[in-house]
Design an enzyme around this catalytic site. Structure first.
Site, PDB file in Angstrom:
ATOM      1  N   TYR A 105     104.209  37.640 110.966  1.00  0.00           N
ATOM      2  CA  TYR A 105     103.284  38.236 112.302  1.00  0.00           C
ATOM      3  C   TYR A 105     103.587  36.709 113.319  1.00  0.00           C
ATOM      4  O   TYR A 105     104.467  36.012 113.216  1.00  0.00           O
ATOM      5  CB  TYR A 105     102.087  38.637 112.259  1.00  0.00           C
ATOM      6  N   LYS A 176     102.671  44.036 112.278  1.00  0.00           N
ATOM      7  CA  LYS A 176     101.144  44.478 112.413  1.00  0.00           C
ATOM      8  C   LYS A 176     100.741  45.489 111.101  1.00  0.00           C
ATOM      9  O   LYS A 176      99.618  45.166 110.626  1.00  0.00           O
ATOM     10  CB  LYS A 176     100.918  45.088 113.565  1.00  0.00           C
TER      11      LYS A 176
END
Length: 339
Positions: A105, A176
């Site tokens: 991420y 996510k």
């Protein structure tokens, strides 16, 4: 069906007609298949004869990652690993979250989104485009999992601090939801990353031969609202137990979408609500250390985007709980433009 372990792919037939290949990375164990499993699944000879433990597989992956020079190369490797062996991918993330989360991420995912058209391998989610208007529920039914509980969706207009990346923002919901699984134990088959491909106003992407999205400017006004409405209605029909996380929408859409749909479907915007919860928790902790009440403070925000406004709104609610009027609470919050 035919199972090719190294690629994590199955081909299957329906009424004698072969359909497209689907990833089954959640079933693939690579060299961790036992000899008995290899015999039962027809894998003898398709894998090296060793049977590796999960720990050995993690060590092998760590060694390969160490040999790569850039975080983007590591992102691509981990993306490929997620596609072929989900168990190993999540075990690796959980083995050292501080080391691997910044690759899967932020901050690496921002660069991955910018380069998405050049590093694209296989879809990990769904792209709902302007071409799917009037048939969105049918398109959603193409997803192989039928009991999706969490959708993370973006329209790519405000990806991190990078602006409009259009359909290439898909890296954000994919990353996510990987954190949902690695950090919170959400079963990956219960999650679905979605990009709403409503066009892009990024001229560089529109002129990029490798751009993966629809080559048109963004839908605006009623057309945009109608597209979102059809999407939400389709989710209600196809995945009735599903919550929607609205991710990286521009400010002028983020708040209205949350307010419009939060009482209709379980809705969450972590740019507004998640950041607000963490920011407000920090303020509460600081006030306790000072042995002072929240209403004794004045709050200055550098920036008035989704995050700043979300924190300010939550602080106002907390101040009201302490006895302030709403007007008094808002008078204690000052927002300064960062531009």
């Amino acid at each position: 069906f035919f199972f090719q372990a190294e690629d994590g792919i199955r081909d299957y037939k329906v009424t004698g007609v072969q359909t497209c290949a689907l990833p089954i990375s959640h079933l693939n164990k690579g060299t961790a298949f036992s000899h008995e499993e290899r015999l039962q699944l027809g894998l003898l000879g398709l894998l090296p004869d060793i049977v590796s433990s999960l720990e050995t597989q993690i060590g092998r992956s760590e060694g390969h990652l160490e040999s790569l020079n850039t975080d983007l190369e590591k992102y691509v490797y981990l993306s490929d690993l997620q596609e072929r062996n989900e168990t190993l991918f999540y075990a690796l993330l959980q083995s050292d979250p501080a080391r691997y989360m910044p690759i899967v991420y932020t901050p690496t995912v921002g660069l991955a989104c910018q380069k998405f058209g050049r590093i694209y391998r296989r879809p990990k989610g769904m792209f709902l485009s302007v071409q799917h208007r009037g048939m969105m529920a049918d398109v959603l039914r193409n997803w192989p999992e039928k009991d999706v509980r969490w959708i993370c969706v973006t329209d790519g207009e405000r990806i991190l601090g990078l602006g409009d990346l259009g359909a290439q923002g898909m890296g954000i919901p994919v990353g996510k939801l990987a954190l949902y699984t690695a950090s919170a134990g959400v079963p990956p088959q219960a999650t679905l990353p979605i990009t709403l491909d409503v066009g892009t106003n990024n001229e560089a992407l529109l002129n990029d031969p490798f751009y993966i999205g629809t080559r048109q400017h963004r839908l605006v006004g009623q057309e945009y609202d109608d597209f979102i409405e059809e999407f939400v209605t389709a989710v209600e029909q196809v995945f009735p137990k599903c919550a929607i996380q609205w991710e990286d929408f521009a400010n002028h859409h983020a708040w209205p979408l949350l307010e419009r749909y939060q009482d209709r479907v379980p809705s969450f915007n972590d740019d507004i609500q998640g950041t607000a919860a963490v920011g407000a928790a920090g303020v509460i902790a600081a006030a306790r250390l000072k042995r002072e009440a929240l209403q004794e403070q004045t709050y200055l925000f550098f920036g008035a985007g989704s995050a700043g406004l979300g924190i300010a709104e939550l602080l106002c609610r907390l101040l009201v709980d302490e006895g302030c009027s709403l007007a008094e609470a808002r008078s204690k919050c000052w927002l300064f433009r960062s531009e």
